[in-house]
Design an enzyme around this catalytic site. Structure first.
Site, PDB file in Angstrom:
ATOM      1  N   LYS A  25       0.625  -1.194   0.089  1.00  0.00           N
ATOM      2  CA  LYS A  25       0.093   0.084   0.169  1.00  0.00           C
ATOM      3  C   LYS A  25       1.087   1.238   0.049  1.00  0.00           C
ATOM      4  O   LYS A  25       2.157   1.229   0.411  1.00  0.00           O
ATOM      5  CB  LYS A  25      -0.938   0.074   1.113  1.00  0.00           C
ATOM      6  CG  LYS A  25      -0.003  -0.200   2.558  1.00  0.00           C
ATOM      7  CD  LYS A  25      -0.849  -0.324   3.844  1.00  0.00           C
ATOM      8  CE  LYS A  25       0.075  -0.376   5.058  1.00  0.00           C
ATOM      9  NZ  LYS A  25      -0.844  -0.789   6.248  1.00  0.00           N
TER      10      LYS A  25
ATOM     11  N   TYR B 201      14.653  30.501   5.449  1.00  0.00           N
ATOM     12  CA  TYR B 201      13.295  31.331   5.711  1.00  0.00           C
ATOM     13  C   TYR B 201      13.457  31.423   7.182  1.00  0.00           C
ATOM     14  O   TYR B 201      13.501  30.371   7.724  1.00  0.00           O
ATOM     15  CB  TYR B 201      12.140  30.446   5.169  1.00  0.00           C
ATOM     16  CG  TYR B 201      11.765  30.552   3.672  1.00  0.00           C
ATOM     17  CD1 TYR B 201      11.782  31.872   3.079  1.00  0.00           C
ATOM     18  CD2 TYR B 201      11.590  29.418   3.065  1.00  0.00           C
ATOM     19  CE1 TYR B 201      11.592  31.779   1.824  1.00  0.00           C
ATOM     20  CE2 TYR B 201      11.493  29.486   1.786  1.00  0.00           C
ATOM     21  CZ  TYR B 201      11.347  30.672   0.765  1.00  0.00           C
ATOM     22  OH  TYR B 201      11.043  30.893  -0.554  1.00  0.00           O
TER      23      TYR B 201
ATOM     24  N   ARG C 215       1.208 -10.458   7.755  1.00  0.00           N
ATOM     25  CA  ARG C 215       1.254  -9.481   6.942  1.00  0.00           C
ATOM     26  C   ARG C 215       2.381  -8.578   7.161  1.00  0.00           C
ATOM     27  O   ARG C 215       2.440  -7.937   8.296  1.00  0.00           O
ATOM     28  CB  ARG C 215      -0.090  -8.626   7.166  1.00  0.00           C
ATOM     29  CG  ARG C 215      -1.457  -9.360   6.910  1.00  0.00           C
ATOM     30  CD  ARG C 215      -2.811  -8.711   7.004  1.00  0.00           C
ATOM     31  NE  ARG C 215      -2.628  -7.952   8.217  1.00  0.00           N
ATOM     32  CZ  ARG C 215      -3.057  -7.989   9.245  1.00  0.00           C
ATOM     33  NH1 ARG C 215      -3.848  -9.179   9.510  1.00  0.00           N
ATOM     34  NH2 ARG C 215      -3.267  -7.039  10.256  1.00  0.00           N
TER      35      ARG C 215
ATOM     36  N   CYS D 232      12.791  24.054   2.840  1.00  0.00           N
ATOM     37  CA  CYS D 232      11.867  24.625   1.787  1.00  0.00           C
ATOM     38  C   CYS D 232      11.200  23.929   1.009  1.00  0.00           C
ATOM     39  O   CYS D 232      11.510  22.742   1.251  1.00  0.00           O
ATOM     40  CB  CYS D 232      12.757  25.841   0.990  1.00  0.00           C
ATOM     41  SG  CYS D 232      13.811  26.765   2.020  1.00  0.00           S
ATOM     42  N   MET D 233      10.343  24.204   0.205  1.00  0.00           N
ATOM     43  CA  MET D 233       9.565  23.382  -0.634  1.00  0.00           C
ATOM     44  C   MET D 233      10.518  22.601  -1.667  1.00  0.00           C
ATOM     45  O   MET D 233      10.295  21.275  -1.760  1.00  0.00           O
ATOM     46  CB  MET D 233       8.536  24.164  -1.582  1.00  0.00           C
ATOM     47  CG  MET D 233       7.453  23.343  -2.375  1.00  0.00           C
ATOM     48  SD  MET D 233       6.416  24.095  -3.265  1.00  0.00           S
ATOM     49  CE  MET D 233       5.303  24.619  -2.191  1.00  0.00           C
ATOM     50  N   ASP D 234      11.392  23.356  -2.013  1.00  0.00           N
ATOM     51  CA  ASP D 234      12.330  22.469  -3.002  1.00  0.00           C
ATOM     52  C   ASP D 234      13.708  22.339  -2.806  1.00  0.00           C
ATOM     53  O   ASP D 234      14.547  21.543  -3.412  1.00  0.00           O
ATOM     54  CB  ASP D 234      12.374  23.211  -4.369  1.00  0.00           C
ATOM     55  CG  ASP D 234      10.888  23.819  -4.779  1.00  0.00           C
ATOM     56  OD1 ASP D 234       9.951  22.922  -4.806  1.00  0.00           O
ATOM     57  OD2 ASP D 234      10.825  25.205  -4.861  1.00  0.00           O
TER      58      ASP D 234
ATOM     59  N   ARG E 250     -10.210   0.323  15.446  1.00  0.00           N
ATOM     60  CA  ARG E 250     -10.069   1.144  14.100  1.00  0.00           C
ATOM     61  C   ARG E 250     -11.076   0.210  13.207  1.00  0.00           C
ATOM     62  O   ARG E 250     -12.181   0.436  13.284  1.00  0.00           O
ATOM     63  CB  ARG E 250      -8.383   0.948  13.611  1.00  0.00           C
ATOM     64  CG  ARG E 250      -8.100   2.230  12.618  1.00  0.00           C
ATOM     65  CD  ARG E 250      -6.694   2.284  12.223  1.00  0.00           C
ATOM     66  NE  ARG E 250      -6.183   0.860  11.525  1.00  0.00           N
ATOM     67  CZ  ARG E 250      -5.102   0.751  11.225  1.00  0.00           C
ATOM     68  NH1 ARG E 250      -4.142   1.564  11.231  1.00  0.00           N
ATOM     69  NH2 ARG E 250      -4.842  -0.310  10.275  1.00  0.00           N
TER      70      ARG E 250
ATOM     71  N   HIS F 239      -5.999  -6.980  13.639  1.00  0.00           N
ATOM     72  CA  HIS F 239      -4.662  -6.083  13.423  1.00  0.00           C
ATOM     73  C   HIS F 239      -4.354  -5.966  15.116  1.00  0.00           C
ATOM     74  O   HIS F 239      -5.163  -5.388  15.801  1.00  0.00           O
ATOM     75  CB  HIS F 239      -5.073  -5.061  12.517  1.00  0.00           C
ATOM     76  CG  HIS F 239      -3.711  -4.281  12.299  1.00  0.00           C
ATOM     77  ND1 HIS F 239      -2.645  -4.753  11.656  1.00  0.00           N
ATOM     78  CD2 HIS F 239      -3.511  -2.881  12.243  1.00  0.00           C
ATOM     79  CE1 HIS F 239      -1.562  -4.008  11.247  1.00  0.00           C
ATOM     80  NE2 HIS F 239      -2.195  -2.703  11.613  1.00  0.00           N
TER      81      HIS F 239
HETATM   82  C1  PLP Z   1      -0.055  -1.806   6.725  1.00  0.00           C
HETATM   83  C2  PLP Z   1      -0.527  -2.870   7.420  1.00  0.00           C
HETATM   84  C3  PLP Z   1       0.096  -4.197   7.754  1.00  0.00           C
HETATM   85  C4  PLP Z   1       1.616  -4.164   7.761  1.00  0.00           C
HETATM   86  O1  PLP Z   1       2.033  -3.316   8.748  1.00  0.00           O
HETATM   87  P1  PLP Z   1       3.777  -3.415   9.212  1.00  0.00           P
HETATM   88  O2  PLP Z   1       3.803  -2.818  10.583  1.00  0.00           O
HETATM   89  O3  PLP Z   1       4.311  -2.282   8.125  1.00  0.00           O
HETATM   90  O4  PLP Z   1       4.240  -4.606   9.192  1.00  0.00           O
HETATM   91  C5  PLP Z   1      -0.273  -5.089   8.040  1.00  0.00           C
HETATM   92  N1  PLP Z   1      -1.739  -5.088   8.291  1.00  0.00           N
HETATM   93  C6  PLP Z   1      -2.551  -4.247   7.839  1.00  0.00           C
HETATM   94  C7  PLP Z   1      -3.931  -4.071   8.014  1.00  0.00           C
HETATM   95  C8  PLP Z   1      -1.730  -2.982   7.485  1.00  0.00           C
HETATM   96  O5  PLP Z   1      -2.642  -1.783   7.083  1.00  0.00           O
END
Ligand code: PLP
Length: 373
Positions: free
Chosen positions: A33, A261, A219, A308-310, A131, A163
């Site tokens: 992601k 700045y 995951r 700065c931005m750049d 969540r 999670h």
């Molecule tokens: C991003 C994410 C992960 C991976 O998490 P890490 O801490 O980067 O290993 C696993 N499960 C879900 C639902 C996530 O959103």
């Protein structure tokens, strides 16, 4: 020739995934992601698969469809779905989808009808993160609806998942509590006749520290990119991203010169300033003002003054730095350069954010490492 670039070592991603895979008997899903945590979604996905991942994970339906359009046919799970999306496109593309409410299950049933095949669904239980996911109270309602739809051939429940909130602190009491709640949720699912092929709860941190949380699938995200989710232990992972740029110009200035700045940095003595063409428009956090470490030549110095931005400015003292020299913000750290961990510490954030900010930015990304596919 590049002015600024993000270099991504695909061999490191592949090797990190292989290392993670060797630590578990579960299958490995790599989270790609957010443009692969800034590393590039599709190349990172291919490197992960080359390292032995059998699943890819994304937040949005669009991300999943982008993987499919790139020709990646590995199992993909997408878990962040608001009402009203064209879920049938995901079902048609063979993307597995997460659901935590009867309303989303209804959408998935309709999507399956439209696609001409049942949606493959991972039911999500909230075990304490508060969540996504169904609460313990909502869980039986979700299970009942899912069991009914599955019996009617309208969906196929392939996963039950959750999670962690605090797996990056393995001794946190919530880890055991969430694990127990997950076991309870799986038992309840079984009572509804739901015995999914994939039960999964472990992120990178739990994959590295809690084998009792691996179940059928882990995951991993940040660890695949070579960053540790747990302070003080690298677990042998190799950071894949380097962010660097060529010095645009240098100048000699006297003591007492305010820089950038707001003139928040004042030179303590006569010195050389190096101007580096990377800024917050590229992913450098503005919080790194007067803090983010940069290596130029033999010196590592914090950014002088505001980001700065750049561009940013670095006070290199009497180092013989000239235009065209390479300024490294962070990399694997093997050559004396700062790391994403150093940047996170300097800016009050986590390594995840440091690398992810460079996703989809104006800085060209170049890849090292041959990944055969
Ligand atoms: C991003 C994410 C992960 C991976 O998490 P890490 O801490 O980067 O290993 C696993 N499960 C879900 C639902 C996530 O959103």
């Amino acid at each position: 020739m590049w002015q600024a670039e993000v270099r991504v070592d695909l061999g490191a991603i592949r090797d990190n995934v292989a290392l993670l895979r060797a630590r578990t008997s579960a299958e490995v899903l790599v989270a790609v992601k957010a443009d692969g945590y800034g590393h590039g979604m599709v190349p990172s996905a291919r490197a992960a698969l080359a390292g032995g991942a059998t699943w890819l994970g994304v937040a949005t339906l669009d991300e999943a469809l982008t993987l499919r359009r790139a020709g990646i046919d590995a199992p993909v799970l997408a878990w962040l779905l608001s009402p009203g999306l064209p879920l049938h496109e995901g079902v048609t593309a063979g993307v597995e989808l997460s659901a935590a409410t009867p309303a989303l299950l209804d959408e998935l049933i309709a999507a399956g009808h439209r696609a001409g095949r049942p949606a493959r669904v991972h039911l999500k239980l909230d075990t304490g993160l508060a969540r996504g996911g169904a609460t313990a109270d909502e869980w039986p309602v979700v299970l009942e609806a899912a069991a009914k739809a599955q019996a009617g051939g309208e969906i196929e429940v392939t996963g039950v998942w959750s999670h962690f909130a605090c797996a990056d602190d393995p001794s946190h009491e919530s880890v055991d509590r969430q694990l127990a709640a997950f076991h309870d949720g799986l038992e309840t699912a079984e009572r509804f006749g739901i015995t999914p092929r994939y039960r999964h709860i472990a992120n990178s941190a739990a994959t590295l520290t809690r084998p009792d949380a691996h179940f059928d699938l882990v995951r991993v995200g940040v660890a695949a990119y070579g960053l540790s989710p747990i302070a003080g232990d690298t677990f042998g992972l190799r950071p894949a991203m380097t962010a660097h740029a060529r010095v645009m110009l240098t100048k000699r200035v006297p003591a007492g010169q305010g820089v950038s700045y707001g003139l928040t940095y004042v030179t303590p003595r006569e010195t050389t300033l190096a101007v580096v063409p990377l800024g917050y428009g590229d992913g450098v956090p503005r919080h790194a003002s007067n803090a983010g470490p940069v290596r130029i030549g033999g010196t590592v110095a914090p950014i002088a003054g505001r980001v700065c931005m750049d561009q940013i400015v670095v006070d290199v003292g009497d180092e013989p730095v000239v235009a065209g020299d390479v300024a490294t913000l962070f990399g694997p750290g093997t050559d004396g350069e700062p790391t994403a961990d150093d940047w996170a510490a300097a800016t009050g954030t986590i390594n995840y954010e440091i690398v992810t900010r460079f996703g989809s930015s104006r800085v060209p990304r170049h890849y090292d490492g041959e990944i055969a596919w």
